[in-house]
Design a protein around this motif. Structure first.
Motif, PDB file in Angstrom:
ATOM      1  N   TYR A   1       5.994   7.121   7.551  1.00 25.78           N
ATOM      2  CA  TYR A   1       6.323   6.233   6.440  1.00 25.78           C
ATOM      3  C   TYR A   1       6.402   7.022   5.136  1.00 25.78           C
ATOM      4  O   TYR A   1       5.816   8.107   4.995  1.00 25.78           O
ATOM      5  CB  TYR A   1       5.279   5.126   6.312  1.00 25.78           C
ATOM      6  CG  TYR A   1       5.068   4.378   7.598  1.00 25.78           C
ATOM      7  CD1 TYR A   1       5.991   3.448   8.050  1.00 25.78           C
ATOM      8  CD2 TYR A   1       3.945   4.643   8.397  1.00 25.78           C
ATOM      9  CE1 TYR A   1       5.809   2.771   9.252  1.00 25.78           C
ATOM     10  CE2 TYR A   1       3.755   3.968   9.597  1.00 25.78           C
ATOM     11  CZ  TYR A   1       4.684   3.040  10.022  1.00 25.78           C
ATOM     12  OH  TYR A   1       4.505   2.397  11.217  1.00 25.78           O
ATOM     13  N   ALA A   2       7.117   6.453   4.177  1.00 29.17           N
ATOM     14  CA  ALA A   2       7.224   7.116   2.881  1.00 29.17           C
ATOM     15  C   ALA A   2       5.866   7.210   2.200  1.00 29.17           C
ATOM     16  O   ALA A   2       5.561   8.201   1.536  1.00 29.17           O
ATOM     17  CB  ALA A   2       8.221   6.359   1.998  1.00 29.17           C
ATOM     18  N   ASP A   3       5.052   6.185   2.359  1.00 24.59           N
ATOM     19  CA  ASP A   3       3.769   6.148   1.665  1.00 24.59           C
ATOM     20  C   ASP A   3       2.747   5.442   2.549  1.00 24.59           C
ATOM     21  O   ASP A   3       2.880   4.258   2.842  1.00 24.59           O
ATOM     22  CB  ASP A   3       3.924   5.400   0.332  1.00 24.59           C
ATOM     23  CG  ASP A   3       2.648   5.419  -0.493  1.00 24.59           C
ATOM     24  OD1 ASP A   3       1.801   6.298  -0.260  1.00 24.59           O
ATOM     25  OD2 ASP A   3       2.507   4.536  -1.371  1.00 24.59           O
ATOM     26  N   ASP A   4       1.757   6.190   2.996  1.00 19.59           N
ATOM     27  CA  ASP A   4       0.680   5.643   3.803  1.00 19.59           C
ATOM     28  C   ASP A   4      -0.550   6.500   3.543  1.00 19.59           C
ATOM     29  O   ASP A   4      -0.527   7.712   3.793  1.00 19.59           O
ATOM     30  CB  ASP A   4       1.056   5.673   5.288  1.00 19.59           C
ATOM     31  CG  ASP A   4       0.049   4.970   6.174  1.00 19.59           C
ATOM     32  OD1 ASP A   4      -1.158   4.973   5.829  1.00 19.59           O
ATOM     33  OD2 ASP A   4       0.440   4.427   7.227  1.00 19.59           O
ATOM     34  N   PRO A   5      -1.632   5.912   3.029  1.00 19.25           N
ATOM     35  CA  PRO A   5      -2.805   6.723   2.672  1.00 19.25           C
ATOM     36  C   PRO A   5      -3.438   7.446   3.855  1.00 19.25           C
ATOM     37  O   PRO A   5      -4.199   8.389   3.666  1.00 19.25           O
ATOM     38  CB  PRO A   5      -3.769   5.700   2.056  1.00 19.25           C
ATOM     39  CG  PRO A   5      -3.321   4.377   2.583  1.00 19.25           C
ATOM     40  CD  PRO A   5      -1.838   4.480   2.723  1.00 19.25           C
ATOM     41  N   ARG A   6      -3.116   7.024   5.089  1.00 20.48           N
ATOM     42  CA  ARG A   6      -3.668   7.695   6.263  1.00 20.48           C
ATOM     43  C   ARG A   6      -2.921   8.979   6.597  1.00 20.48           C
ATOM     44  O   ARG A   6      -3.394   9.787   7.389  1.00 20.48           O
ATOM     45  CB  ARG A   6      -3.614   6.761   7.468  1.00 20.48           C
ATOM     46  CG  ARG A   6      -4.408   5.476   7.310  1.00 20.48           C
ATOM     47  CD  ARG A   6      -4.130   4.539   8.479  1.00 20.48           C
ATOM     48  NE  ARG A   6      -2.716   4.200   8.561  1.00 20.48           N
ATOM     49  CZ  ARG A   6      -2.146   3.535   9.560  1.00 20.48           C
ATOM     50  NH1 ARG A   6      -2.893   3.150  10.598  1.00 20.48           N
ATOM     51  NH2 ARG A   6      -0.858   3.251   9.556  1.00 20.48           N
ATOM     52  N   GLN A   7      -1.752   9.153   6.004  1.00 20.44           N
ATOM     53  CA  GLN A   7      -0.905  10.295   6.337  1.00 20.44           C
ATOM     54  C   GLN A   7      -1.328  11.567   5.589  1.00 20.44           C
ATOM     55  O   GLN A   7      -1.934  11.514   4.526  1.00 20.44           O
ATOM     56  CB  GLN A   7       0.556   9.990   5.995  1.00 20.44           C
ATOM     57  CG  GLN A   7       1.146   8.892   6.852  1.00 20.44           C
ATOM     58  CD  GLN A   7       2.587   8.569   6.505  1.00 20.44           C
ATOM     59  OE1 GLN A   7       3.271   7.920   7.271  1.00 20.44           O
ATOM     60  NE2 GLN A   7       3.054   8.996   5.340  1.00 20.44           N
ATOM     61  N   THR A   8      -0.940  12.696   6.157  1.00 15.33           N
ATOM     62  CA  THR A   8      -1.128  13.980   5.487  1.00 15.33           C
ATOM     63  C   THR A   8      -0.333  13.998   4.185  1.00 15.33           C
ATOM     64  O   THR A   8       0.864  13.682   4.197  1.00 15.33           O
ATOM     65  CB  THR A   8      -0.627  15.125   6.386  1.00 15.33           C
ATOM     66  OG1 THR A   8      -1.370  15.119   7.611  1.00 15.33           O
ATOM     67  CG2 THR A   8      -0.779  16.471   5.702  1.00 15.33           C
TER      68      THR A   8
END
Length: 297
Positions: A17-24
């Motif tokens: 996703y463009a923006d996901d707090p779980r992502q690196t």
């Protein structure tokens, strides 16, 4: 004999996703791509990396990285799908072209939802033909307005997924404007034959995604009727060489084609603990290099 130029992609770091707090975070992603030994990446979902081309180029140049392709989805199986598709595709195409990139990877909409329910009917032959004409028109406009070559990516649970729908799609589209992004994992997930596609359509293989599927997990998700998203969460896309297809024969067949190809590693890990991707990326690149997997630099 052609050359396979190896790269990687944000979803090998669990980025969907463009923006996901779980992502690196994107800065860590870029730094770890370099640490793993890669010099080529895809854009990933629009908005994950900076969308200002000047800033993005600066960030890439600082790390010695280049972009191989943008990625986007289409909704052209729907009779009212053109406007929404063009709106989403054009912004990705504009950034892709601004980075001096020649390829845009385009994926189909899904017929099955995340929880496994059927959300749309599968396309019949008439629908497949109409869809092919629409994607060809999309490819023509992308070539004329942005100078991009459309590389179409079959996707599990998408309207182009199985061997027969991939072959039908290739028959219904114009190779001057649309070719195939051969995703080895999605083809195998849908019980297709990567080597057969390379053999039958050598002139239509324009780009490659390298991944493998764990047969045991695949059998479980098929038996339970689960979506590909749930399958990924269960680890169906596995680290080479632990799955199918066997990559060395695929690499050999691709290298034998008369042309140069980008072959982008996609690990498809969601959700993904932050310390997992880098070691996997390092091992995968080492494995590909040891089996003639082209140039990483």
């Amino acid at each position: 004999m052609g050359t396979l130029s190896i790269g990687t992609a944000p979803d090998s770091w669990g980025v969907w996703y463009a923006d996901d707090p779980r992502q690196t975070p994107w800065t860590r992603f870029l730094d770890e791509v370099v640490a793993a030994g890669y010099t080529r990446i895809e854009l990933g979902p629009y908005g994950y990396l900076p969308t200002d081309p000047v800033r993005l180029k600066d960030e890439l140049d600082q790390r010695g990285l280049t972009i191989t392709a943008g990625t986007t989805f289409e909704q052209l199986h729907r009779t009212d799908g053109w406007e929404g598709t063009w709106r989403d595709v054009a912004k990705t195409a504009e950034l892709t072209a601004a980075m001096g990139v020649k390829h845009l990877v385009v994926m189909p909409s899904m017929w099955r939802g995340d929880n496994g329910e059927i959300v749309e009917d599968r396309l019949d032959h008439e629908g497949q033909a109409r869809h092919g004409r629409q994607v060809t028109e999309l490819g023509r406009r992308l070539a004329e307005e942005f100078g991009l070559q459309t590389q179409y990516h079959p996707h599990a649970d998408g309207h182009v997924d199985t061997q027969d729908t991939v072959e039908r799609f290739l028959e219904e589209t114009d190779g001057d404007y649309v070719n195939l992004c051969l995703d080895t994992g999605h083809i195998s997930y849908c019980r297709g034959d990567n080597l057969e596609l390379i053999r039958k359509y050598p002139d239509r293989i324009g780009y490659v995604h390298l991944k493998q599927v764990d047969p045991k997990v695949l059998a479980e998700v098929e038996a339970e009727g689960l979506s590909v998203d749930e399958a990924v969460r269960r680890g169906v896309m596995c680290e080479p060489p632990n799955g199918v297809p066997e990559l060395p024969p695929v690499l050999d067949a691709l290298a034998a084609l008369d042309g140069d190809l980008f072959a982008i590693v996609e690990q498809d890990m969601v959700p993904c603990p932050p310390d997992v991707p880098l070691p996997v990326a390092e091992r995968t690149l080492a494995y590909l290099r040891s089996h003639g997997g082209g140039e990483s630099r």
